[in-house]
Design a protein around this motif. Structure first.
Motif, short mmCIF file in Angstrom:
data_model
loop_
_atom_site.label_atom_id
_atom_site.label_comp_id
_atom_site.label_asym_id
_atom_site.label_seq_id
_atom_site.Cartn_x
_atom_site.Cartn_y
_atom_site.Cartn_z
N LEU A 127 3.57 -119.20 -11.51
CA LEU A 127 4.75 -119.96 -11.12
C LEU A 127 4.64 -120.24 -9.63
O LEU A 127 4.15 -119.40 -8.86
CB LEU A 127 6.00 -119.14 -11.40
CG LEU A 127 7.33 -119.84 -11.70
CD1 LEU A 127 7.18 -120.79 -12.89
CD2 LEU A 127 8.40 -118.81 -11.99
N GLY A 128 5.09 -121.43 -9.22
CA GLY A 128 5.08 -121.77 -7.81
C GLY A 128 6.47 -122.02 -7.29
O GLY A 128 7.24 -122.76 -7.91
N THR B 182 0.30 -116.01 -3.08
CA THR B 182 -0.18 -116.67 -1.87
C THR B 182 0.95 -117.44 -1.22
O THR B 182 1.60 -118.27 -1.87
CB THR B 182 -1.33 -117.64 -2.20
OG1 THR B 182 -2.39 -116.93 -2.83
CG2 THR B 182 -1.85 -118.29 -0.92
N ILE B 183 1.18 -117.16 0.06
CA ILE B 183 2.18 -117.90 0.82
C ILE B 183 1.47 -118.96 1.66
O ILE B 183 0.38 -118.72 2.19
CB ILE B 183 3.02 -116.95 1.71
CG1 ILE B 183 4.19 -117.71 2.35
CG2 ILE B 183 2.16 -116.25 2.75
CD1 ILE B 183 5.18 -116.79 3.07
N SER B 184 2.08 -120.12 1.77
CA SER B 184 1.52 -121.18 2.59
C SER B 184 2.67 -122.04 3.10
O SER B 184 3.81 -121.91 2.64
CB SER B 184 0.52 -122.04 1.79
OG SER B 184 1.17 -122.65 0.68
N ARG B 185 2.37 -122.93 4.03
CA ARG B 185 3.41 -123.79 4.58
C ARG B 185 2.83 -125.14 4.94
O ARG B 185 1.64 -125.27 5.24
CB ARG B 185 4.07 -123.15 5.79
CG ARG B 185 3.18 -122.99 7.01
CD ARG B 185 3.89 -122.15 8.09
NE ARG B 185 5.08 -122.83 8.59
CZ ARG B 185 6.06 -122.19 9.23
NH1 ARG B 185 5.98 -120.88 9.44
NH2 ARG B 185 7.10 -122.86 9.68
N GLN C 242 2.89 -119.22 -4.19
CA GLN C 242 2.19 -119.34 -5.46
C GLN C 242 2.03 -117.95 -6.05
O GLN C 242 1.47 -117.06 -5.41
CB GLN C 242 0.82 -119.99 -5.26
CG GLN C 242 0.01 -120.13 -6.54
CD GLN C 242 0.69 -121.02 -7.57
OE1 GLN C 242 1.30 -122.03 -7.23
NE2 GLN C 242 0.60 -120.64 -8.85
N MET C 243 2.52 -117.79 -7.27
CA MET C 243 2.52 -116.48 -7.92
C MET C 243 1.66 -116.54 -9.18
O MET C 243 1.96 -117.32 -10.09
CB MET C 243 3.95 -116.08 -8.27
CG MET C 243 4.90 -116.09 -7.08
SD MET C 243 6.57 -115.53 -7.48
CE MET C 243 7.12 -116.85 -8.56
N ASN C 244 0.61 -115.76 -9.19
CA ASN C 244 -0.31 -115.70 -10.33
C ASN C 244 -0.28 -114.30 -10.94
O ASN C 244 0.19 -113.34 -10.32
CB ASN C 244 -1.72 -116.05 -9.89
CG ASN C 244 -1.83 -117.45 -9.33
OD1 ASN C 244 -1.12 -118.37 -9.75
ND2 ASN C 244 -2.73 -117.63 -8.36
N SER C 245 -0.78 -114.20 -12.15
CA SER C 245 -0.86 -112.91 -12.85
C SER C 245 0.48 -112.18 -12.81
O SER C 245 0.55 -110.99 -12.48
CB SER C 245 -1.96 -112.03 -12.22
OG SER C 245 -3.21 -112.68 -12.28
#
Length: 124
Positions: free
Chosen positions: A18-19, A69-72, A82-85
């Motif tokens: 999910l993002g 993973t966080i990004s901007r 971004q959320m995986n697994s």
């Protein structure tokens, strides 16, 4: 003053992805560090991830390291998670937050502005 609006939450099965997005108002977004926190029912609000104003530095809670993973994008005034697994224990309301100066922090009290949150539910 910064206003934050999260989006992208929902229901996902364990192991899925999910993002999340957090859109910020204001012309000074690029000067703020941004963080993601989460709060499960009956629990305190916990740190998830943070990113410095430039994006050069990122920090993660041990429980999500290697999966999130966080990004901007400072041109779009948006921060992402971004959320995986995903796991059932990731179920919570997710909040984004902003702080100035733009050094990332892991404590809720260090943040000046908060969004209203978006629900993430991971089914087993």
């Amino acid at each position: 003053q910064v206003q934050l609006v999260e989006s992208g939450g929902g229901l996902v099965q364990a192991g899925g992805s999910l993002g999340l997005s957090c859109a910020a108002s204001g012309r000074t977004f690029s000067s703020y560090a941004m963080g993601w926190f989460r709060q499960a029912p009956g629990k305190e609000r916990d740190f998830v991830a943070a990113i410095s104003w430039s994006g050069a530095n990122t920090y993660y809670a041990d429980s999500v390291k290697g999966r999130f993973t966080i990004s901007r994008d400072n041109a779009e005034n948006t921060v992402y998670l971004q959320m995986n697994s995903l796991k059932p224990e990731d179920t919570a309301v997710y909040y984004c937050a902003a702080r100035s100066p733009g050094l990332a922090a892991t404590m809720t009290g260090r943040y000046d502005y908060w969004g209203q949150g978006t629900q993430v539910t991971v089914s087993s």
